[in-house]
Scaffold this motif. Structure first.
Motif, PDB file in Angstrom:
ATOM      1  N   ILE A  14     -25.993   5.003 -22.289  1.00  0.00           N
ATOM      2  CA  ILE A  14     -25.596   3.709 -22.860  1.00  0.00           C
ATOM      3  C   ILE A  14     -26.309   2.573 -22.143  1.00  0.00           C
ATOM      4  O   ILE A  14     -26.784   1.621 -22.764  1.00  0.00           O
ATOM      5  N   ALA A  15     -26.397   2.653 -20.812  1.00  0.00           N
ATOM      6  CA  ALA A  15     -27.076   1.611 -20.032  1.00  0.00           C
ATOM      7  C   ALA A  15     -28.541   1.485 -20.439  1.00  0.00           C
ATOM      8  O   ALA A  15     -29.060   0.373 -20.595  1.00  0.00           O
ATOM      9  N   HIS A  16     -29.205   2.612 -20.629  1.00  0.00           N
ATOM     10  CA  HIS A  16     -30.620   2.562 -21.031  1.00  0.00           C
ATOM     11  C   HIS A  16     -30.780   2.041 -22.458  1.00  0.00           C
ATOM     12  O   HIS A  16     -31.723   1.299 -22.747  1.00  0.00           O
ATOM     13  N   TRP A  17     -29.856   2.389 -23.333  1.00  0.00           N
ATOM     14  CA  TRP A  17     -29.892   1.851 -24.693  1.00  0.00           C
ATOM     15  C   TRP A  17     -29.719   0.335 -24.657  1.00  0.00           C
ATOM     16  O   TRP A  17     -30.452  -0.403 -25.318  1.00  0.00           O
ATOM     17  N   LEU A  18     -28.735  -0.147 -23.865  1.00  0.00           N
ATOM     18  CA  LEU A  18     -28.536  -1.592 -23.726  1.00  0.00           C
ATOM     19  C   LEU A  18     -29.753  -2.273 -23.115  1.00  0.00           C
ATOM     20  O   LEU A  18     -30.111  -3.390 -23.510  1.00  0.00           O
ATOM     21  N   SER A  19     -30.386  -1.619 -22.158  1.00  0.00           N
ATOM     22  CA  SER A  19     -31.544  -2.232 -21.502  1.00  0.00           C
ATOM     23  C   SER A  19     -32.686  -2.444 -22.485  1.00  0.00           C
ATOM     24  O   SER A  19     -33.403  -3.440 -22.408  1.00  0.00           O
ATOM     25  N   GLU A  20     -32.832  -1.522 -23.433  1.00  0.00           N
ATOM     26  CA  GLU A  20     -33.861  -1.695 -24.459  1.00  0.00           C
ATOM     27  C   GLU A  20     -33.528  -2.872 -25.367  1.00  0.00           C
ATOM     28  O   GLU A  20     -34.409  -3.653 -25.720  1.00  0.00           O
ATOM     29  N   LYS A  21     -32.258  -3.000 -25.723  1.00  0.00           N
ATOM     30  CA  LYS A  21     -31.838  -4.070 -26.631  1.00  0.00           C
ATOM     31  C   LYS A  21     -31.843  -5.441 -25.960  1.00  0.00           C
ATOM     32  O   LYS A  21     -32.133  -6.449 -26.590  1.00  0.00           O
ATOM     33  N   LEU A  22     -31.499  -5.485 -24.656  1.00  0.00           N
ATOM     34  CA  LEU A  22     -31.355  -6.755 -23.946  1.00  0.00           C
ATOM     35  C   LEU A  22     -32.531  -7.094 -23.038  1.00  0.00           C
ATOM     36  O   LEU A  22     -32.551  -8.148 -22.419  1.00  0.00           O
ATOM     37  N   ALA A  23     -33.491  -6.183 -22.933  1.00  0.00           N
ATOM     38  CA  ALA A  23     -34.656  -6.360 -22.057  1.00  0.00           C
ATOM     39  C   ALA A  23     -34.239  -6.624 -20.611  1.00  0.00           C
ATOM     40  O   ALA A  23     -34.723  -7.551 -19.967  1.00  0.00           O
ATOM     41  N   LEU A  24     -33.304  -5.794 -20.123  1.00  0.00           N
ATOM     42  CA  LEU A  24     -32.845  -5.882 -18.739  1.00  0.00           C
ATOM     43  C   LEU A  24     -33.163  -4.580 -18.016  1.00  0.00           C
ATOM     44  O   LEU A  24     -33.218  -3.516 -18.632  1.00  0.00           O
ATOM     45  N   ASP A  25     -33.346  -4.666 -16.716  1.00  0.00           N
ATOM     46  CA  ASP A  25     -33.561  -3.472 -15.906  1.00  0.00           C
ATOM     47  C   ASP A  25     -32.245  -2.728 -15.720  1.00  0.00           C
ATOM     48  O   ASP A  25     -31.166  -3.318 -15.815  1.00  0.00           O
ATOM     49  N   VAL A  26     -32.342  -1.438 -15.402  1.00  0.00           N
ATOM     50  CA  VAL A  26     -31.170  -0.572 -15.232  1.00  0.00           C
ATOM     51  C   VAL A  26     -31.185   0.009 -13.830  1.00  0.00           C
ATOM     52  O   VAL A  26     -32.235   0.387 -13.309  1.00  0.00           O
ATOM     53  N   GLN A  27     -29.989   0.094 -13.230  1.00  0.00           N
ATOM     54  CA  GLN A  27     -29.879   0.713 -11.911  1.00  0.00           C
ATOM     55  C   GLN A  27     -28.545   1.444 -11.798  1.00  0.00           C
ATOM     56  O   GLN A  27     -27.507   0.946 -12.268  1.00  0.00           O
ATOM     57  N   ASN A  28     -28.578   2.596 -11.165  1.00  0.00           N
ATOM     58  CA  ASN A  28     -27.361   3.354 -10.897  1.00  0.00           C
ATOM     59  C   ASN A  28     -26.541   2.593  -9.859  1.00  0.00           C
ATOM     60  O   ASN A  28     -27.049   2.192  -8.815  1.00  0.00           O
ATOM     61  N   LEU A  29     -25.278   2.404 -10.148  1.00  0.00           N
ATOM     62  CA  LEU A  29     -24.377   1.676  -9.247  1.00  0.00           C
ATOM     63  C   LEU A  29     -24.319   2.338  -7.871  1.00  0.00           C
ATOM     64  O   LEU A  29     -24.217   1.660  -6.858  1.00  0.00           O
TER      65      LEU A  29
END
Length: 102
Positions: A14-29
């Motif tokens: 879900i985080a990676h899907w959101l990152s594609e839509k929002l153009a934000l980087d992703v990181q494991n908490l």
């Protein structure tokens, strides 16, 4: 930045899907010890047994960055339209993050 807490991999997807839509980087908490106080973090966190997974870690990072706001994306295997499900989610979020207002 999008931070995710994942036990089985769904939150990460879900985080990676959101990152594609929002153009934000992703990181494991679990792999971070810093949140940038100049941006509003997006937290992707699953709910297990009416508790947000890794909410203490998220709260600690928010506090350390001096942040009192975050966007929280959560999910579980319940019908979100049922009143008892809505109530359980509200309690879980309040329990996890109400301390931010203090």
């Amino acid at each position: 930045m999008i931070y995710y807490a994942s036990k089985y991999g769904t939150s990460e997807q879900i985080a990676h899907w959101l990152s594609e839509k929002l153009a934000l980087d992703v990181q494991n908490l679990e792999e971070t010890d810093f949140m940038n106080r100049d941006e509003l973090p997006v937290l992707v966190m699953p709910m297990y047994a009416s508790v947000l997974y890794k909410s203490r870690k998220a709260l600690s990072l928010l506090r350390n960055a001096g942040l009192n706001k975050a966007i929280v994306v959560t999910f579980g295997l319940s019908d979100p339209k049922r009143p008892d499900t809505k109530a359980a989610l509200q309690v879980a979020v309040l329990r996890a993050f109400l301390i931010l207002k203090q």
